[in-house]
Design an enzyme around this catalytic site. Structure first.
Site, mmCIF file in Angstrom:
data_model
loop_
_atom_site.group_PDB
_atom_site.id
_atom_site.type_symbol
_atom_site.label_atom_id
_atom_site.label_comp_id
_atom_site.label_asym_id
_atom_site.label_seq_id
_atom_site.Cartn_x
_atom_site.Cartn_y
_atom_site.Cartn_z
ATOM 1 N N GLN A 67 -20.612 15.975 20.880
ATOM 2 C CA GLN A 67 -21.907 15.578 20.325
ATOM 3 C C GLN A 67 -22.820 16.788 20.180
ATOM 4 O O GLN A 67 -23.033 17.539 21.132
ATOM 5 C CB GLN A 67 -22.593 14.542 21.211
ATOM 6 C CG GLN A 67 -23.824 13.997 20.493
ATOM 7 C CD GLN A 67 -24.616 13.032 21.343
ATOM 8 O OE1 GLN A 67 -25.118 13.409 22.389
ATOM 9 N NE2 GLN A 67 -24.728 11.798 20.889
ATOM 10 N N CYS A 124 -31.859 10.881 21.177
ATOM 11 C CA CYS A 124 -32.455 11.343 22.435
ATOM 12 C C CYS A 124 -33.971 11.503 22.263
ATOM 13 O O CYS A 124 -34.423 12.222 21.374
ATOM 14 C CB CYS A 124 -31.824 12.670 22.853
ATOM 15 S SG CYS A 124 -32.571 13.297 24.369
ATOM 16 N N LYS A 184 -25.159 9.097 16.175
ATOM 17 C CA LYS A 184 -25.625 8.155 17.208
ATOM 18 C C LYS A 184 -27.127 8.073 17.075
ATOM 19 O O LYS A 184 -27.814 9.105 17.109
ATOM 20 C CB LYS A 184 -25.239 8.638 18.598
ATOM 21 C CG LYS A 184 -25.804 7.726 19.689
ATOM 22 C CD LYS A 184 -24.945 7.737 20.930
ATOM 23 C CE LYS A 184 -25.487 6.807 22.008
ATOM 24 N NZ LYS A 184 -26.385 7.480 22.920
ATOM 25 N N HIS A 226 -27.564 2.743 19.595
ATOM 26 C CA HIS A 226 -28.171 2.310 20.855
ATOM 27 C C HIS A 226 -29.201 1.252 20.462
ATOM 28 O O HIS A 226 -30.183 1.566 19.791
ATOM 29 C CB HIS A 226 -28.816 3.523 21.552
ATOM 30 C CG HIS A 226 -29.408 3.188 22.882
ATOM 31 N ND1 HIS A 226 -29.938 4.141 23.719
ATOM 32 C CD2 HIS A 226 -29.551 2.013 23.539
ATOM 33 C CE1 HIS A 226 -30.388 3.553 24.817
ATOM 34 N NE2 HIS A 226 -30.167 2.272 24.730
ATOM 35 N N GLY A 232 -25.650 0.143 24.630
ATOM 36 C CA GLY A 232 -26.867 -0.188 25.370
ATOM 37 C C GLY A 232 -26.678 -1.405 26.254
ATOM 38 O O GLY A 232 -26.493 -2.519 25.746
ATOM 39 N N GLY A 233 -26.682 -1.162 27.579
ATOM 40 C CA GLY A 233 -26.673 -2.277 28.531
ATOM 41 C C GLY A 233 -25.357 -3.031 28.622
ATOM 42 O O GLY A 233 -25.314 -4.120 29.201
ATOM 43 N N ARG A 281 -23.671 4.245 31.098
ATOM 44 C CA ARG A 281 -23.897 4.250 32.549
ATOM 45 C C ARG A 281 -22.879 3.434 33.324
ATOM 46 O O ARG A 281 -22.440 3.869 34.395
ATOM 47 C CB ARG A 281 -25.315 3.741 32.840
ATOM 48 C CG ARG A 281 -26.363 4.737 32.423
ATOM 49 C CD ARG A 281 -27.743 4.118 32.386
ATOM 50 N NE ARG A 281 -27.870 3.158 31.303
ATOM 51 C CZ ARG A 281 -28.993 2.546 30.959
ATOM 52 N NH1 ARG A 281 -30.094 2.801 31.635
ATOM 53 N NH2 ARG A 281 -29.037 1.695 29.954
#
Ligand SMILES: Cc1cc2nc3c(=O)[nH]c(=O)nc-3n(C[C@H](O)[C@H](O)[C@H](O)COP(=O)(O)O)c2cc1C
Length: 310
Positions: free
Chosen positions: A53, A83, A122, A154, A195-196, A217
Site C-alpha cells: 500500500q 487515512c 482503499k 472502509h 470496517g468492523g 483489527r
C-alpha cells in the site's frame, strides 16, 4: 496496518492461512523517493499473495514507486485514500484526497500504465460532512475512469478535523448499505468491504452482497481466526498447523531474522494475539513481555509453547 502488518506479522499470518490476500502497512512515497528508503519494500517470498500500500499524491513519485514495487515482486499496489491522520493530510495524501477525485484518478491511471500488476484503491465513504451516498457514488464513477477496478471501501466517513485516527475507526457510523449499493450500481467493479468485520460468519454475510471482505483489527488481535477463513471459506482440510506448531515455526523464523539484525521486540509483539481466548492467554502475553525485556528467546521457548492449549 501501520505498526502492525509488517513483514514479520505477514510471515506469521501466512503460517495460519495460505490463501488470504495480505497487505503491507501504508508506505509514504516521500519516504521511499526522498528518504531513499526502498529497503522498506523488502518482504519474505513466503508472504505471497501480498499487496503493497502506497500513500501519496504526486504522480511522478507514485509512478516511480509503483515500478519499484513491481520490481520487488508485489502482487498488487493499493493507493491509500482513507487515512485521516493530520500528518498524512499535511503530506496531501490519505483520506483528504477524497475531495480531489480527479487528481486521484490521474494518479491511478498513471500508476496503472506504468506497471503490469493490478492497482487498487482503499478509500472511505466520504469525508467530513460529505456523507451522502451521492458523494461516494460520484467519487467511484470518476475513479473508475482511471481503468482500475478494485475498490476496498472502509464503510465509514473520515473526519479530517477533530478526531484522531483511532477515533476515526470507531466513531463515524458504519454504513454497510452504501457499500452494497455501490456493488449494485457498479456491478463491473470488484467491491471489497471493510470496517468492523470480526469473523468468518460476518464475512460470509457480506459476501452475499459484495466481492470481498477486508479484515484489519480482528485478524491482528486474533491471528488464529484466519484458520476459520481457511477451513470455512477456502475449504482447506483440517491439516492446518496447531497454535503450538505455528508458534514453533514462527520462533524458528524469529531466530533466523535476529541473525539478520531484525529486532526481537518488533517480531515478538505480533505473537500477543496468538493465545487469544486460551486459558493462559494473559500469562502467555506476560511471558512475551519478559522475552522482549530480556532480549533473549532461547531460554523461554518451551515455556511459551506450554502456555498454548492446542
Ligand atoms: C493500528 C492501525 C493501523 C492502520 N494502518 C492502516 C494503513 O496503514 N493503511 C490502511 O489502509 N488502513 C490502516 N488502518 C485501518 C484498517 O486497515 C481498517 O481500515 C480499519 O481498522 C477498519 O477495519 P477493521 O474494523 O477490520 O479493523 C489501520 C488500523 C489500525 C488499527
Amino acid at each position: 496496518m501501520m505498526q502492525c502488518t509488517d513483514m514479520h506479522d505477514r510471515y506469521l499470518l501466512r503460517l495460519i492461512s495460505k490463501r488470504v490476500f495480505l497487505y503491507t502497512e501504508m508506505i509514504a512515497t516521500g519516504s521511499l523517493v526522498y528518504g531513499k528508503c526502498f529497503d522498506q519494500l523488502e518482504f519474505n517470498v513466503e508472504e505471497h499473495p501480498v499487496g503493497v500500500q502506497l500513500g501519496g499524491s504526486n504522480v511522478s513519485d507514485l509512478v516511480e514507486c509503483s515500478k519499484r514495487c513491481e520490481e520487488y515482486g508485489y502482487d498488487e499496489i493499493n493507493l491509500n485514500v482513507g487515512c485521516p491522520s493530520d500528518r498524512v493530510q499535511k503530506g496531501k495524501f490519505g483520506a483528504c484526497l477524497m475531495l480531489e477525485p480527479n487528481l486521484v484518478a490521474e494518479c491511478l491511471s498513471n500508476m496503472k500504465n506504468a506497471v503490469n500488476i493490478p492497482i487498487s484503491i482503499k478509500c472511505r465513504l466520504g469525508v467530513d460532512n460529505h456523507d451522502d451516498y451521492e458523494f461516494i457514488q460520484n467519487f467511484v464513477s470518476i475513479i473508475k475512469e482511471s481503468g482500475i477496478n478494485v475498490f476496498v471501501i472502509h464503510a465509514r466517513n473520515g473526519i479530517l478535523k477533530g478526531l484522531s485516527p483511532r477515533q476515526n475507526r470507531s466513531i463515524p457510523p458504519l454504513k454497510y448499505d452504501y457499500v452494497y449499493k455501490l456493488k449494485q450500481d457498479f456491478p463491473e467493479l470488484e467491491i471489497i468491504i471493510n470496517g468492523g468485520i470480526k469473523n468468518i460468519d460476518d464475512s460470509l454475510t457480506h459476501l452475499d452482497k459484495v466481492d470481498g471482505v477486508m479484515i484489519g483489527r480482528a485478524a491482528y488481535d486474533n491471528p488464529f481466526m484466519l484458520r476459520d477463513i481457511e477451513t470455512k471459506f477456502y475449504k482447506t482440510d483440517s491439516s492446518i498447523n496447531s497454535k503450538k506448531e505455528i508458534l514453533n515455526l514462527y520462533l524458528e523464523y524469529v531466530e533466523k531474522q535476529m541473525l539478520n539484525g531484525h529486532s526481537l521486540s518488533r517480531m515478538m509483539k505480533h505473537l500477543f494475539g496468538l493465545s487469544r481466548g486460551d486459558k493462559y492467554a494473559k500469562t502467555f502475553r506476560i511471558k512475551i513481555l519478559e522475552i522482549i525485556k530480556d532480549n533473549n528467546l532461547k531460554n523461554y521457548k518451551k515455556e511459551l509453547e506450554e502456555l498454548l492449549v492446542y
